[in-house]
Design a protein around this motif. Structure first.
Motif, PDB file in Angstrom:
ATOM      1  N   ASP A 195      -2.689  -3.269  -2.731  1.00 23.21           N
ATOM      2  CA  ASP A 195      -3.413  -2.536  -3.912  1.00 23.21           C
ATOM      3  C   ASP A 195      -2.288  -1.463  -5.010  1.00 23.21           C
ATOM      4  O   ASP A 195      -2.817  -0.089  -3.836  1.00 23.21           O
ATOM      5  CB  ASP A 195      -4.304  -2.749  -3.927  1.00 23.21           C
ATOM      6  CG  ASP A 195      -4.754  -2.980  -6.049  1.00 23.21           C
ATOM      7  OD1 ASP A 195      -4.133  -2.367  -6.360  1.00 23.21           O
ATOM      8  OD2 ASP A 195      -5.871  -3.636  -6.257  1.00 23.21           O
ATOM      9  N   CYS A 196      -1.604  -0.717  -5.848  1.00 23.48           N
ATOM     10  CA  CYS A 196      -1.159   0.393  -5.672  1.00 23.48           C
ATOM     11  C   CYS A 196      -2.772   1.225  -6.695  1.00 23.48           C
ATOM     12  O   CYS A 196      -2.672   2.152  -6.843  1.00 23.48           O
ATOM     13  CB  CYS A 196      -0.167   0.235  -7.191  1.00 23.48           C
ATOM     14  SG  CYS A 196       1.714  -0.348  -6.010  1.00 23.48           S
ATOM     15  N   GLN A 197      -3.749   0.242  -7.059  1.00 28.55           N
ATOM     16  CA  GLN A 197      -4.508   0.854  -7.974  1.00 28.55           C
ATOM     17  C   GLN A 197      -4.324   1.228  -9.148  1.00 28.55           C
ATOM     18  O   GLN A 197      -4.593   2.319  -9.975  1.00 28.55           O
ATOM     19  CB  GLN A 197      -5.374   1.097  -7.070  1.00 28.55           C
ATOM     20  CG  GLN A 197      -6.330   0.452  -6.443  1.00 28.55           C
ATOM     21  CD  GLN A 197      -7.456   1.261  -5.428  1.00 28.55           C
ATOM     22  OE1 GLN A 197      -8.298   0.236  -5.803  1.00 28.55           O
ATOM     23  NE2 GLN A 197      -7.543   2.250  -5.062  1.00 28.55           N
ATOM     24  N   GLY A 198      -2.966   0.916 -10.129  1.00 30.71           N
ATOM     25  CA  GLY A 198      -2.399   1.463 -10.750  1.00 30.71           C
ATOM     26  C   GLY A 198      -1.685   2.836 -10.790  1.00 30.71           C
ATOM     27  O   GLY A 198      -1.145   3.682 -11.363  1.00 30.71           O
ATOM     28  N   ASN A 227       0.893  -8.094 -12.253  1.00 37.03           N
ATOM     29  CA  ASN A 227       0.613  -6.442 -12.425  1.00 37.03           C
ATOM     30  C   ASN A 227       1.478  -5.686 -12.449  1.00 37.03           C
ATOM     31  O   ASN A 227       0.723  -4.977 -11.999  1.00 37.03           O
ATOM     32  CB  ASN A 227      -0.654  -6.734 -12.609  1.00 37.03           C
ATOM     33  CG  ASN A 227      -0.769  -5.256 -13.278  1.00 37.03           C
ATOM     34  OD1 ASN A 227      -0.753  -5.492 -14.428  1.00 37.03           O
ATOM     35  ND2 ASN A 227      -2.980  -4.365 -13.282  1.00 37.03           N
ATOM     36  N   THR A 275      -5.177  -0.004  -0.032  1.00 38.14           N
ATOM     37  CA  THR A 275      -5.352   0.685  -1.363  1.00 38.14           C
ATOM     38  C   THR A 275      -4.572   1.929  -1.307  1.00 38.14           C
ATOM     39  O   THR A 275      -4.404   3.117  -0.478  1.00 38.14           O
ATOM     40  CB  THR A 275      -6.125   0.889  -1.737  1.00 38.14           C
ATOM     41  OG1 THR A 275      -7.257   1.188  -0.806  1.00 38.14           O
ATOM     42  CG2 THR A 275      -7.023  -0.703  -2.044  1.00 38.14           C
ATOM     43  N   ASN A 316      -4.313   5.813  -3.400  1.00 40.81           N
ATOM     44  CA  ASN A 316      -5.536   6.499  -3.398  1.00 40.81           C
ATOM     45  C   ASN A 316      -4.757   7.801  -4.492  1.00 40.81           C
ATOM     46  O   ASN A 316      -5.656   8.450  -5.159  1.00 40.81           O
ATOM     47  CB  ASN A 316      -6.260   7.142  -1.829  1.00 40.81           C
ATOM     48  CG  ASN A 316      -6.550   6.560  -0.727  1.00 40.81           C
ATOM     49  OD1 ASN A 316      -7.210   5.770  -1.310  1.00 40.81           O
ATOM     50  ND2 ASN A 316      -6.014   6.652   0.108  1.00 40.81           N
ATOM     51  N   SER A 317      -3.087   7.072  -4.289  1.00 39.33           N
ATOM     52  CA  SER A 317      -2.823   8.510  -5.713  1.00 39.33           C
ATOM     53  C   SER A 317      -1.829   8.199  -5.800  1.00 39.33           C
ATOM     54  O   SER A 317      -0.961   7.423  -4.615  1.00 39.33           O
ATOM     55  CB  SER A 317      -2.875  10.271  -5.027  1.00 39.33           C
ATOM     56  OG  SER A 317      -2.159   9.863  -3.560  1.00 39.33           O
ATOM     57  N   GLN A 345       0.428  -5.252  -6.032  1.00 40.54           N
ATOM     58  CA  GLN A 345      -0.498  -5.752  -6.883  1.00 40.54           C
ATOM     59  C   GLN A 345      -0.439  -4.172  -7.402  1.00 40.54           C
ATOM     60  O   GLN A 345      -0.838  -4.026  -6.993  1.00 40.54           O
ATOM     61  CB  GLN A 345      -1.635  -6.555  -7.228  1.00 40.54           C
ATOM     62  CG  GLN A 345      -2.661  -6.323  -6.347  1.00 40.54           C
ATOM     63  CD  GLN A 345      -3.662  -7.042  -5.545  1.00 40.54           C
ATOM     64  OE1 GLN A 345      -3.562  -8.052  -6.089  1.00 40.54           O
ATOM     65  NE2 GLN A 345      -5.253  -6.364  -5.748  1.00 40.54           N
ATOM     66  N   ASN A 346      -0.544  -4.004  -8.945  1.00 39.05           N
ATOM     67  CA  ASN A 346      -0.773  -2.882  -9.916  1.00 39.05           C
ATOM     68  C   ASN A 346      -0.819  -2.170  -9.239  1.00 39.05           C
ATOM     69  O   ASN A 346      -0.774  -0.850  -9.184  1.00 39.05           O
ATOM     70  CB  ASN A 346      -2.673  -3.282  -9.607  1.00 39.05           C
ATOM     71  CG  ASN A 346      -3.344  -3.539 -10.028  1.00 39.05           C
ATOM     72  OD1 ASN A 346      -3.410  -4.976 -10.628  1.00 39.05           O
ATOM     73  ND2 ASN A 346      -4.394  -4.464  -8.932  1.00 39.05           N
ATOM     74  N   CYS A 347       1.115  -2.054  -9.433  1.00 40.97           N
ATOM     75  CA  CYS A 347       1.454  -1.086  -8.968  1.00 40.97           C
ATOM     76  C   CYS A 347       2.692  -0.652 -10.311  1.00 40.97           C
ATOM     77  O   CYS A 347       2.793  -1.923 -10.984  1.00 40.97           O
ATOM     78  CB  CYS A 347       2.805  -1.450  -7.756  1.00 40.97           C
ATOM     79  SG  CYS A 347       1.687  -1.945  -6.433  1.00 40.97           S
TER      80      CYS A 347
END
Length: 207
Positions: free
Chosen positions: A100-103, A157, A77, A79-80, A133-135
């Protein structure tokens, strides 16, 4: 004390909290460790030269805060956000990986220095089973996300933009993947999503 000894006293302290119990405190951030598996133990020696050692413990560092290579299966994942200065920024060499890029954003230099944002490339066709995902990925020269000879993946996503000389997301000789919930814009000399000699892929919700 030397500066190094002061730092070690800050990063790690062993405290006795009752007649038989000790507590090991480690203040070093996991974010400072490169991705990988780490083994550690603690040892203590008294004035009479008696020494005792704990068992071996493992730490798995899967947090990502910069460009890196992923060489082991697992869940990673961000973190920044990352300002990339090399290519590929994220090189997923292992199979059975979830990234997971977490946005968060992975931002290239928009020139030949940074060709690929996230790369999943194999020398021969292989079952990769990589999930991305989430990138948000932008400004890479040839592809923001690239799969080469890598099969059975999931990409979902994703906001991909401004791949200046290539495609937002490229699948080359890569089969049986699921690509969904993609926003791809401003890929000036290519396509938002490109498939070259890639079969049995499922695409949905691509804008």
């Amino acid at each position: 004390l030397s500066p190094e000894e002061i730092q070690q006293n800050y990063l790690m302290n062993l405290h006795k909290f009752n007649s038989t119990g000790w507590n090991l405190e480690i203040n070093q951030s996991m974010a400072d460790l490169p991705i990988g598996n780490y083994t550690y133990y603690a040892t203590a020696k008294n004035d009479y030269n008696y020494e005792n050692t704990t068992g071996m413990y493992n730490i798995i560092q899967n947090g990502v805060n910069g460009c890196t290579a992923i060489n082991a299966p697992g869940v990673y994942t961000m973190n920044s956000s990352i300002n990339a200065t090399r290519s590929p920024c994220i090189d997923i060499a292992a199979s059975n990986v979830t990234f997971d890029c977490q946005g968060f954003l992975i931002d290239g230099l928009d020139n030949a220095t940074t060709k690929y944002g996230i790369l999943v490339n194999r020398s021969v066709p292989a079952f990769a089973n990589v999930t991305i995902q989430n990138c948000k990925v932008t400004d890479f020269n040839l592809a923001n996300i690239y799969f080469g000879r890598a099969n059975n993946n999931t990409v979902t996503n994703i906001n991909s933009s401004s791949s200046s000389n290539g495609n937002g997301i490229s699948l080359v000789l890569s089969n049986s993947s699921t690509i969904s919930s993609i926003t791809a814009t401003s890929n000036s000399n290519g396509n938002g999503v490109s498939l070259f000699t890639s079969n049995h892929n499922t695409l949905s919700n691509i804008t």
